[in-house]
Design an enzyme around this catalytic site. Structure first.
Site, PDB file in Angstrom:
ATOM      1  N   LYS A   1       0.818  -1.198   0.000  1.00 50.50           N
ATOM      2  CA  LYS A   1       0.000   0.000   0.000  1.00 50.50           C
ATOM      3  C   LYS A   1       0.858   1.256   0.000  1.00 50.50           C
ATOM      4  O   LYS A   1       0.407   2.333  -0.358  1.00 50.50           O
ATOM      5  CB  LYS A   1      -0.859   0.031   1.281  1.00 50.50           C
ATOM      6  CG  LYS A   1      -1.798  -1.110   1.465  1.00 50.50           C
ATOM      7  CD  LYS A   1      -2.527  -0.931   2.816  1.00 50.50           C
ATOM      8  CE  LYS A   1      -3.112  -2.219   3.286  1.00 50.50           C
ATOM      9  NZ  LYS A   1      -3.629  -2.091   4.672  1.00 50.50           N
ATOM     10  N   GLY A   2       2.085   1.127   0.440  1.00 50.12           N
ATOM     11  CA  GLY A   2       2.919   2.287   0.768  1.00 50.12           C
ATOM     12  C   GLY A   2       3.080   3.340  -0.308  1.00 50.12           C
ATOM     13  O   GLY A   2       3.282   4.509  -0.013  1.00 50.12           O
TER      14      GLY A   2
ATOM     15  N   GLU B   1       7.539   2.648  -6.064  1.00 52.59           N
ATOM     16  CA  GLU B   1       7.624   2.116  -4.702  1.00 52.59           C
ATOM     17  C   GLU B   1       7.761   3.265  -3.701  1.00 52.59           C
ATOM     18  O   GLU B   1       8.171   4.371  -4.067  1.00 52.59           O
ATOM     19  CB  GLU B   1       8.873   1.228  -4.571  1.00 52.59           C
ATOM     20  CG  GLU B   1       8.587  -0.255  -4.402  1.00 52.59           C
ATOM     21  CD  GLU B   1       7.896  -0.643  -3.108  1.00 52.59           C
ATOM     22  OE1 GLU B   1       7.152   0.165  -2.520  1.00 52.59           O
ATOM     23  OE2 GLU B   1       8.085  -1.790  -2.679  1.00 52.59           O
TER      24      GLU B   1
ATOM     25  N   ASP C   1      14.324  -1.306   0.617  1.00 55.24           N
ATOM     26  CA  ASP C   1      15.118  -1.611   1.806  1.00 55.24           C
ATOM     27  C   ASP C   1      16.060  -2.776   1.475  1.00 55.24           C
ATOM     28  O   ASP C   1      17.126  -2.561   0.915  1.00 55.24           O
ATOM     29  CB  ASP C   1      14.147  -1.929   2.948  1.00 55.24           C
ATOM     30  CG  ASP C   1      14.828  -2.256   4.254  1.00 55.24           C
ATOM     31  OD1 ASP C   1      15.971  -1.826   4.463  1.00 55.24           O
ATOM     32  OD2 ASP C   1      14.218  -2.961   5.090  1.00 55.24           O
TER      33      ASP C   1
ATOM     34  N   LYS D   1      16.922   3.034   0.811  1.00 50.19           N
ATOM     35  CA  LYS D   1      17.613   2.747   2.076  1.00 50.19           C
ATOM     36  C   LYS D   1      18.644   1.664   1.786  1.00 50.19           C
ATOM     37  O   LYS D   1      18.400   0.472   1.977  1.00 50.19           O
ATOM     38  CB  LYS D   1      16.581   2.255   3.107  1.00 50.19           C
ATOM     39  CG  LYS D   1      17.052   2.330   4.546  1.00 50.19           C
ATOM     40  CD  LYS D   1      16.302   1.385   5.463  1.00 50.19           C
ATOM     41  CE  LYS D   1      14.890   1.789   5.783  1.00 50.19           C
ATOM     42  NZ  LYS D   1      14.298   0.934   6.850  1.00 50.19           N
TER      43      LYS D   1
ATOM     44  N   PHE E   1      13.985   3.406  10.634  1.00 50.25           N
ATOM     45  CA  PHE E   1      12.654   3.011  10.189  1.00 50.25           C
ATOM     46  C   PHE E   1      11.861   4.289  10.018  1.00 50.25           C
ATOM     47  O   PHE E   1      11.771   5.101  10.936  1.00 50.25           O
ATOM     48  CB  PHE E   1      11.975   2.064  11.189  1.00 50.25           C
ATOM     49  CG  PHE E   1      10.811   1.375  10.552  1.00 50.25           C
ATOM     50  CD1 PHE E   1      11.002   0.230   9.791  1.00 50.25           C
ATOM     51  CD2 PHE E   1       9.528   1.905  10.659  1.00 50.25           C
ATOM     52  CE1 PHE E   1       9.935  -0.377   9.145  1.00 50.25           C
ATOM     53  CE2 PHE E   1       8.456   1.300  10.016  1.00 50.25           C
ATOM     54  CZ  PHE E   1       8.657   0.149   9.267  1.00 50.25           C
TER      55      PHE E   1
ATOM     56  N   ASP F   1       4.164   3.185   6.583  1.00 52.94           N
ATOM     57  CA  ASP F   1       3.513   2.874   7.856  1.00 52.94           C
ATOM     58  C   ASP F   1       4.418   2.128   8.814  1.00 52.94           C
ATOM     59  O   ASP F   1       5.414   1.521   8.432  1.00 52.94           O
ATOM     60  CB  ASP F   1       2.286   1.991   7.611  1.00 52.94           C
ATOM     61  CG  ASP F   1       2.690   0.552   7.272  1.00 52.94           C
ATOM     62  OD1 ASP F   1       3.491   0.368   6.330  1.00 52.94           O
ATOM     63  OD2 ASP F   1       2.249  -0.378   7.967  1.00 52.94           O
TER      64      ASP F   1
ATOM     65  N   ARG G   1       0.501   6.499   7.980  1.00 57.97           N
ATOM     66  CA  ARG G   1       0.558   6.658   6.524  1.00 57.97           C
ATOM     67  C   ARG G   1       0.115   8.045   6.070  1.00 57.97           C
ATOM     68  O   ARG G   1       0.549   8.532   5.046  1.00 57.97           O
ATOM     69  CB  ARG G   1      -0.372   5.649   5.831  1.00 57.97           C
ATOM     70  CG  ARG G   1       0.109   4.221   5.841  1.00 57.97           C
ATOM     71  CD  ARG G   1      -0.704   3.416   4.834  1.00 57.97           C
ATOM     72  NE  ARG G   1      -0.659   1.985   5.102  1.00 57.97           N
ATOM     73  CZ  ARG G   1       0.324   1.185   4.700  1.00 57.97           C
ATOM     74  NH1 ARG G   1       1.345   1.665   4.023  1.00 57.97           N
ATOM     75  NH2 ARG G   1       0.297  -0.108   4.956  1.00 57.97           N
TER      76      ARG G   1
HETATM   77  P1  IMP Z   1      12.270  -4.708   0.990  1.00 56.15           P
HETATM   78  O1  IMP Z   1      11.685  -5.924   0.355  1.00 56.15           O
HETATM   79  O2  IMP Z   1      13.103  -5.052   2.203  1.00 56.15           O
HETATM   80  O3  IMP Z   1      13.024  -3.829   0.014  1.00 56.15           O
HETATM   81  O4  IMP Z   1      11.104  -3.894   1.630  1.00 56.15           O
HETATM   82  C1  IMP Z   1      10.294  -3.135   0.921  1.00 56.15           C
HETATM   83  C2  IMP Z   1       9.021  -2.851   1.686  1.00 56.15           C
HETATM   84  O5  IMP Z   1       9.176  -2.917   3.110  1.00 56.15           O
HETATM   85  C3  IMP Z   1       8.616  -1.447   1.362  1.00 56.15           C
HETATM   86  O6  IMP Z   1       7.787  -1.431   0.241  1.00 56.15           O
HETATM   87  C4  IMP Z   1       7.919  -1.027   2.636  1.00 56.15           C
HETATM   88  O7  IMP Z   1       6.563  -1.390   2.552  1.00 56.15           O
HETATM   89  C5  IMP Z   1       8.571  -1.815   3.732  1.00 56.15           C
HETATM   90  N1  IMP Z   1       9.586  -1.004   4.431  1.00 56.15           N
HETATM   91  C6  IMP Z   1      10.935  -1.151   4.395  1.00 56.15           C
HETATM   92  N2  IMP Z   1      11.546  -0.220   5.130  1.00 56.15           N
HETATM   93  C7  IMP Z   1      10.570   0.558   5.657  1.00 56.15           C
HETATM   94  C8  IMP Z   1      10.561   1.716   6.512  1.00 56.15           C
HETATM   95  O8  IMP Z   1      11.600   2.258   6.948  1.00 56.15           O
HETATM   96  N3  IMP Z   1       9.340   2.227   6.806  1.00 56.15           N
HETATM   97  C9  IMP Z   1       8.175   1.694   6.357  1.00 56.15           C
HETATM   98  N4  IMP Z   1       8.138   0.627   5.547  1.00 56.15           N
HETATM   99  C10 IMP Z   1       9.317   0.057   5.200  1.00 56.15           C
HETATM  100 MG    MG Z   2       5.757  -1.144   0.265  1.00 62.60          MG
END
Ligand code: IMP
Ligand code: MG
Length: 174
Positions: A42-43, A98, A102, A130, A151, A158, A164
């Protein structure tokens, strides 16, 4: 409900400025094209809503939702497509939007799925990068801000479905 202390990182004005700059760059790169914009729920919905209104391109908007497993902080890599797009992307220019990249596991999974459908091109635009906990190499074509190992919440992002709707971006301190 526990109140977290939120440290301001980027104001709504800074985000708007960055969004407009990104939209100008994307519009120039695809010049007069028609792109399919895929938001990752949803982000990304807040950022996506803002960026598409600054594009001088024709767009088709769709969304995917991905379940990923792991702790609340990091994905661990087993992802499934919970909601797929409803449009055919074969031969089309696709831009994935996106909120934050992360570990990169979520996008690594999504890009692999989308590539199987033979889009003409496939690029990624993320509001925040990140890089500190990246486990997969992701080509991020457009990004707005880089953060350290915080974070962050707000502007679509969220913590356990909270925060959000904040207009700026904050680091969650606990
Ligand atoms: P990844 O698969 O680790 O790259 O994570 C991606 C998803 O994790 C993002 O689309 C976010 O929904 C969530 N996420 C990662 N880091 C954060 C953060 O610092 N705050 C909020 N959501 C995060
Ligand atoms: Mg996301």
């Amino acid at each position: 409900m526990k109140q977290h202390s939120l440290r301001p990182l980027f104001t709504s004005e800074e985000i708007q400025q960055k969004t407009r700059a990104l939209a100008r760059k994307i519009s120039a790169d695809y010049r007069d094209g028609h792109i399919i914009v895929i938001g990752v729920l949803k982000g990304s919905f807040v950022f996506l809503a803002d960026i598409i209104r600054h594009l001088t391109l024709e767009t088709t908007i769709d969304f995917v939702q991905i379940s990923s497993y792991g702790s609340f902080r990091h994905s661990t890599g087993s992802c499934t497509l919970k909601k797929d797009v409803g449009v055919d992307i074969a031969g089309r220019d696709v831009l994935v939007v996106e909120d934050i990249i992360d570990t990169g596991e979520t996008l690594h999974f999504l890009l692999r799925e989308l590539r199987k459908r033979n889009p003409a091109s496939l690029k990624v635009c993320s509001l925040v990068d990140k890089p500190s906990s990246r486990t997969k190499i992701i080509p991020v074509d457009y990004f707005g801000f880089t953060v350290g190992d915080n974070f962050i919440v707000g502007f679509g992002l969220d913590y356990d479905e909270r925060y959000r709707s904040l207009p700026g971006i904050y680091a969650l301190e606990d």
